[in-house]
Design a protein around this motif. Structure first.
Motif, PDB file in Angstrom:
ATOM      1  N   ASP A  24       0.823  -1.213   0.000  1.00  0.00           N
ATOM      2  CA  ASP A  24       0.000   0.000   0.000  1.00  0.00           C
ATOM      3  C   ASP A  24       0.858   1.264   0.000  1.00  0.00           C
ATOM      4  O   ASP A  24       0.618   2.199   0.758  1.00  0.00           O
ATOM      5  N   ARG A  25       1.844   1.291  -0.880  1.00  0.00           N
ATOM      6  CA  ARG A  25       2.731   2.451  -0.967  1.00  0.00           C
ATOM      7  C   ARG A  25       1.978   3.724  -1.338  1.00  0.00           C
ATOM      8  O   ARG A  25       2.481   4.813  -1.157  1.00  0.00           O
ATOM      9  N   TRP A  26       0.796   3.592  -1.844  1.00  0.00           N
ATOM     10  CA  TRP A  26      -0.005   4.754  -2.217  1.00  0.00           C
ATOM     11  C   TRP A  26      -0.573   5.466  -0.996  1.00  0.00           C
ATOM     12  O   TRP A  26      -0.991   6.613  -1.073  1.00  0.00           O
ATOM     13  N   LEU A  27      -0.600   4.809   0.154  1.00  0.00           N
ATOM     14  CA  LEU A  27      -1.096   5.417   1.387  1.00  0.00           C
ATOM     15  C   LEU A  27      -0.007   6.267   2.035  1.00  0.00           C
ATOM     16  O   LEU A  27       1.189   6.042   1.830  1.00  0.00           O
ATOM     17  N   PRO A  30       2.240   3.362   4.479  1.00  0.00           N
ATOM     18  CA  PRO A  30       2.156   2.030   3.863  1.00  0.00           C
ATOM     19  C   PRO A  30       2.190   0.932   4.929  1.00  0.00           C
ATOM     20  O   PRO A  30       2.587   1.154   6.066  1.00  0.00           O
ATOM     21  N   ILE A 151       4.383  -0.596 -12.372  1.00  0.00           N
ATOM     22  CA  ILE A 151       3.694  -0.466 -11.094  1.00  0.00           C
ATOM     23  C   ILE A 151       2.242  -0.807 -11.365  1.00  0.00           C
ATOM     24  O   ILE A 151       1.662  -0.346 -12.350  1.00  0.00           O
ATOM     25  N   SER A 154      -3.768  -0.578 -10.462  1.00  0.00           N
ATOM     26  CA  SER A 154      -4.853  -0.380  -9.507  1.00  0.00           C
ATOM     27  C   SER A 154      -4.489   0.792  -8.608  1.00  0.00           C
ATOM     28  O   SER A 154      -3.371   0.879  -8.106  1.00  0.00           O
ATOM     29  N   GLU A 155      -5.439   1.671  -8.405  1.00  0.00           N
ATOM     30  CA  GLU A 155      -5.169   2.830  -7.554  1.00  0.00           C
ATOM     31  C   GLU A 155      -4.981   2.448  -6.093  1.00  0.00           C
ATOM     32  O   GLU A 155      -4.576   3.265  -5.281  1.00  0.00           O
ATOM     33  N   ARG A 156      -5.227   1.205  -5.759  1.00  0.00           N
ATOM     34  CA  ARG A 156      -5.096   0.736  -4.378  1.00  0.00           C
ATOM     35  C   ARG A 156      -4.048  -0.350  -4.221  1.00  0.00           C
ATOM     36  O   ARG A 156      -4.191  -1.236  -3.384  1.00  0.00           O
ATOM     37  N   CYS A 157      -2.999  -0.316  -5.024  1.00  0.00           N
ATOM     38  CA  CYS A 157      -2.013  -1.393  -4.943  1.00  0.00           C
ATOM     39  C   CYS A 157      -0.584  -0.865  -4.935  1.00  0.00           C
ATOM     40  O   CYS A 157       0.044  -0.785  -3.905  1.00  0.00           O
ATOM     41  N   ALA A 158      -0.029  -0.551  -6.083  1.00  0.00           N
ATOM     42  CA  ALA A 158       1.343  -0.056  -6.242  1.00  0.00           C
ATOM     43  C   ALA A 158       2.421  -1.127  -6.142  1.00  0.00           C
ATOM     44  O   ALA A 158       3.588  -0.808  -5.953  1.00  0.00           O
ATOM     45  N   CYS A 178      -5.726  -7.731  -8.470  1.00  0.00           N
ATOM     46  CA  CYS A 178      -6.119  -6.344  -8.755  1.00  0.00           C
ATOM     47  C   CYS A 178      -6.907  -6.184 -10.049  1.00  0.00           C
ATOM     48  O   CYS A 178      -7.769  -5.318 -10.139  1.00  0.00           O
TER      49      CYS A 178
END
Length: 195
Positions: A24-27, A30, A151, A154-158, A178
């Motif tokens: 979850d590097r997008w958070l 993470p 990468i 999905s906007e929720r993966c990375a 994903c």
């Protein structure tokens, strides 16, 4: 960790699977899967890089592993973008690589001719196991396969992965993880918009 997706192996390269231990590097915060030294030992054993017998792993080994993981990630993403990794990231990767065990050189006979082969073997400690991960990263950074690192879309993966699809158009780390989730989410959004 006890979740089913504790360590995903969608990267296509050992070093990318290692990078993907940070989720979850997008958070903003993470999700770390390498929380304690035993997690590192289990990950290295899970990819056959560490000998099975028990070993005491200091907290500093975990800090070194995280530093290596992030150096590999930055170096790969920088190189994919056409740049050069920073000297600091190169130094971290090279230092880890130096600890890798030497491959076992063996004599072979093929078609009546003497030859040699080498086989990697499991490391005796975490530094050696991380050295093998670093060597895989170096091989990736120097190979044409680097241009296929992606990468997850999905906007929720990375998660990071090597696109080995025939058309070189893979978008997700995994279709089952994903790809399907994204398609369902988009379909539901289109259905709501029509209603």
């Amino acid at each position: 960790m006890t979740t089913d997706d504790e360590w995903l192996r969608y990267g296509g390269r050992m070093c990318l699977d290692f990078v993907n231990t940070l989720r979850d590097r997008w958070l903003a915060l993470p999700r770390e899967t390498l929380r304690e030294p035993d997690d590192l030992v289990r990950w290295l054993r899970g990819v056959d890089l560490l000998a099975v017998r028990a070993c005491e792993v200091p907290e500093s080994a975990l800090r070194s592993a995280v530093a290596l993981r992030e150096a590999i990630d930055r170096a790969v993403l920088c190189a994919v973008g056409g740049g050069l990794p920073t000297p600091a990231d190169i130094a971290v990767i090279n230092e880890a690589s130096a600890a890798a065990p030497r491959p076992v050189l063996q004599l072979t006979v093929t078609d009546g001719q003497l030859g040699s082969s080498s086989s990697p073997h499991a490391a005796e400690d975490t530094a050696g196991g991380l050295g093998l991960v670093a060597q895989d990263a170096i091989e990736l950074l120097l190979s044409p396969e680097l241009r296929r690192v992606r990468i997850c879309g999905s906007e929720r993966c990375a998660l990071r992965f090597v696109d080995r699809s025939p058309a070189h158009n893979r978008r997700w780390c995994s279709m089952t993880r994903c790809g399907n989730r994204t398609k369902v989410r988009l379909h539901q959004a289109r259905s709501r918009a029509r209603d």
